[in-house]
Design a protein around this motif. Sequence first.
Motif, mmCIF file in Angstrom:
data_model
loop_
_atom_site.group_PDB
_atom_site.id
_atom_site.type_symbol
_atom_site.label_atom_id
_atom_site.label_comp_id
_atom_site.label_asym_id
_atom_site.label_seq_id
_atom_site.Cartn_x
_atom_site.Cartn_y
_atom_site.Cartn_z
ATOM 1 N N MET A 1 1.011 -1.188 -0.043
ATOM 2 C CA MET A 1 0.046 0.023 0.000
ATOM 3 C C MET A 1 0.826 1.123 0.039
ATOM 4 N N HIS A 2 0.424 2.100 -0.573
ATOM 5 C CA HIS A 2 1.378 3.216 -0.833
ATOM 6 C C HIS A 2 0.759 4.304 0.248
ATOM 7 N N ASP A 3 1.637 5.384 0.389
ATOM 8 C CA ASP A 3 1.250 6.336 1.593
ATOM 9 C C ASP A 3 -0.093 7.003 1.256
ATOM 10 N N THR A 4 -1.121 6.739 2.251
ATOM 11 C CA THR A 4 -2.421 7.357 2.049
ATOM 12 C C THR A 4 -2.784 8.039 3.231
ATOM 13 N N MET A 5 -1.681 8.662 4.196
ATOM 14 C CA MET A 5 -1.980 9.192 5.374
ATOM 15 C C MET A 5 -2.497 10.682 4.698
ATOM 16 N N ILE A 6 -3.176 11.268 5.784
ATOM 17 C CA ILE A 6 -3.796 12.624 5.529
ATOM 18 C C ILE A 6 -2.861 13.639 6.374
ATOM 19 N N HIS A 7 -2.222 14.242 5.566
ATOM 20 C CA HIS A 7 -1.119 15.436 5.998
ATOM 21 C C HIS A 7 -1.725 16.719 6.410
ATOM 22 N N TRP A 8 -2.365 17.029 7.423
ATOM 23 C CA TRP A 8 -3.477 18.084 7.832
ATOM 24 C C TRP A 8 -2.475 19.041 7.756
ATOM 25 N N GLY A 9 -3.105 20.273 7.169
ATOM 26 C CA GLY A 9 -2.519 21.450 6.979
ATOM 27 C C GLY A 9 -3.372 22.767 7.066
ATOM 28 N N SER A 10 -2.947 23.943 6.907
ATOM 29 C CA SER A 10 -3.849 24.950 7.234
ATOM 30 C C SER A 10 -5.097 25.012 6.003
ATOM 31 N N GLU A 11 -4.683 24.333 4.904
ATOM 32 C CA GLU A 11 -5.633 24.465 3.861
ATOM 33 C C GLU A 11 -6.720 23.751 3.954
ATOM 34 N N TYR A 12 -6.820 22.935 5.092
ATOM 35 C CA TYR A 12 -8.089 22.340 5.372
ATOM 36 C C TYR A 12 -8.750 22.910 6.321
ATOM 37 N N GLU A 13 -8.265 24.012 6.995
ATOM 38 C CA GLU A 13 -9.288 24.601 7.951
ATOM 39 C C GLU A 13 -10.378 25.480 7.460
ATOM 40 N N LEU A 14 -11.388 25.552 8.120
ATOM 41 C CA LEU A 14 -12.610 26.314 7.468
ATOM 42 C C LEU A 14 -12.697 27.704 8.206
ATOM 43 N N GLY A 15 -12.331 27.821 9.540
ATOM 44 C CA GLY A 15 -12.517 28.923 10.267
ATOM 45 C C GLY A 15 -13.508 28.926 11.189
ATOM 46 N N ILE A 16 -13.946 27.629 11.562
ATOM 47 C CA ILE A 16 -14.749 27.420 12.638
ATOM 48 C C ILE A 16 -13.979 26.594 13.696
ATOM 49 N N SER A 17 -13.511 27.027 14.854
ATOM 50 C CA SER A 17 -12.635 26.335 15.579
ATOM 51 C C SER A 17 -13.305 24.746 15.934
ATOM 52 N N GLN A 18 -14.498 24.880 16.275
ATOM 53 C CA GLN A 18 -15.344 23.293 16.981
ATOM 54 C C GLN A 18 -15.130 22.475 15.526
ATOM 55 N N ILE A 19 -15.429 23.086 14.432
ATOM 56 C CA ILE A 19 -15.670 21.837 13.330
ATOM 57 C C ILE A 19 -14.078 21.625 12.924
ATOM 58 N N ASP A 20 -13.289 22.775 12.668
ATOM 59 C CA ASP A 20 -11.800 22.127 12.547
ATOM 60 C C ASP A 20 -11.412 21.208 13.249
ATOM 61 N N GLN A 21 -11.479 21.442 14.621
ATOM 62 C CA GLN A 21 -11.110 20.452 15.551
ATOM 63 C C GLN A 21 -11.622 19.045 15.234
ATOM 64 N N GLN A 22 -12.976 19.015 15.149
ATOM 65 C CA GLN A 22 -13.423 17.575 14.699
ATOM 66 C C GLN A 22 -12.907 17.046 13.352
ATOM 67 N N HIS A 23 -12.627 17.898 12.467
ATOM 68 C CA HIS A 23 -12.466 17.324 11.195
ATOM 69 C C HIS A 23 -10.678 16.979 11.577
ATOM 70 N N ARG A 24 -9.997 17.561 12.338
ATOM 71 C CA ARG A 24 -8.525 17.274 12.732
ATOM 72 C C ARG A 24 -8.796 15.667 13.341
ATOM 73 N N GLN A 25 -9.715 15.552 14.420
ATOM 74 C CA GLN A 25 -9.723 14.371 15.002
ATOM 75 C C GLN A 25 -10.061 13.216 14.112
ATOM 76 N N LEU A 26 -10.826 13.600 12.972
ATOM 77 C CA LEU A 26 -11.293 12.770 12.108
ATOM 78 C C LEU A 26 -9.975 12.045 11.222
ATOM 79 N N ALA A 27 -9.392 13.035 10.883
ATOM 80 C CA ALA A 27 -8.214 12.853 10.144
ATOM 81 C C ALA A 27 -7.199 12.055 11.083
ATOM 82 N N MET A 28 -7.127 12.032 12.217
ATOM 83 C CA MET A 28 -6.235 11.221 13.131
ATOM 84 C C MET A 28 -6.961 9.867 13.303
ATOM 85 N N LEU A 29 -8.032 9.645 13.325
ATOM 86 C CA LEU A 29 -8.725 8.270 13.530
ATOM 87 C C LEU A 29 -8.375 7.722 11.893
ATOM 88 N N ILE A 30 -8.330 8.228 10.960
ATOM 89 C CA ILE A 30 -8.176 7.711 9.678
ATOM 90 C C ILE A 30 -6.952 7.327 9.586
#
Length: 138
Positions: A1-30
């Motif tokens: 399997m090739h690298d399929t990790m999600i490398h979280w960066g500012s380009e993924y931020e939406l500017g709503i801290s609670q939602i951004d935090q949850q998206h980061r947590q989802l990326a960590m679970l994945i």
Amino acid sequence: MHDTMIHWGSEYELGISQIDQQHRQLAMLINGLRAAMSYGDARPILGGMLEKLIRHATLHFQIEQRLLKEVDYPELEDHLSQHAELVGRVHDLHNRFKEKPDFLICVEIHQLLKNWLLDHDLKEDRRFVQFLKSRPET
């Protein structure tokens, strides 16, 4: 399997801290699932990860739904139907896994979640953030 990790960066931020935090947590679970798969058989931990993911997604969707209703988001029904579709697919995969723990289900779940995060959360959610920013301040 090739690298399929999600490398979280500012380009993924939406500017709503609670939602951004949850998206980061989802990326960590994945990424946690991907890491487990790369080191061997992820089946022993997948059940617990799926349950954690279902709880996380349910909470995330409730928060989003409340926010979108508060602002009278015009695409609310479509957005919620996308959420319901994902939850249904995850529950289906979880039930299939409980019946027969198959490594291919791990792969399918990983791909589904990664695509969901990158396609829905970071595109569809961006649309409602643009809607929020376009509203006149009261």
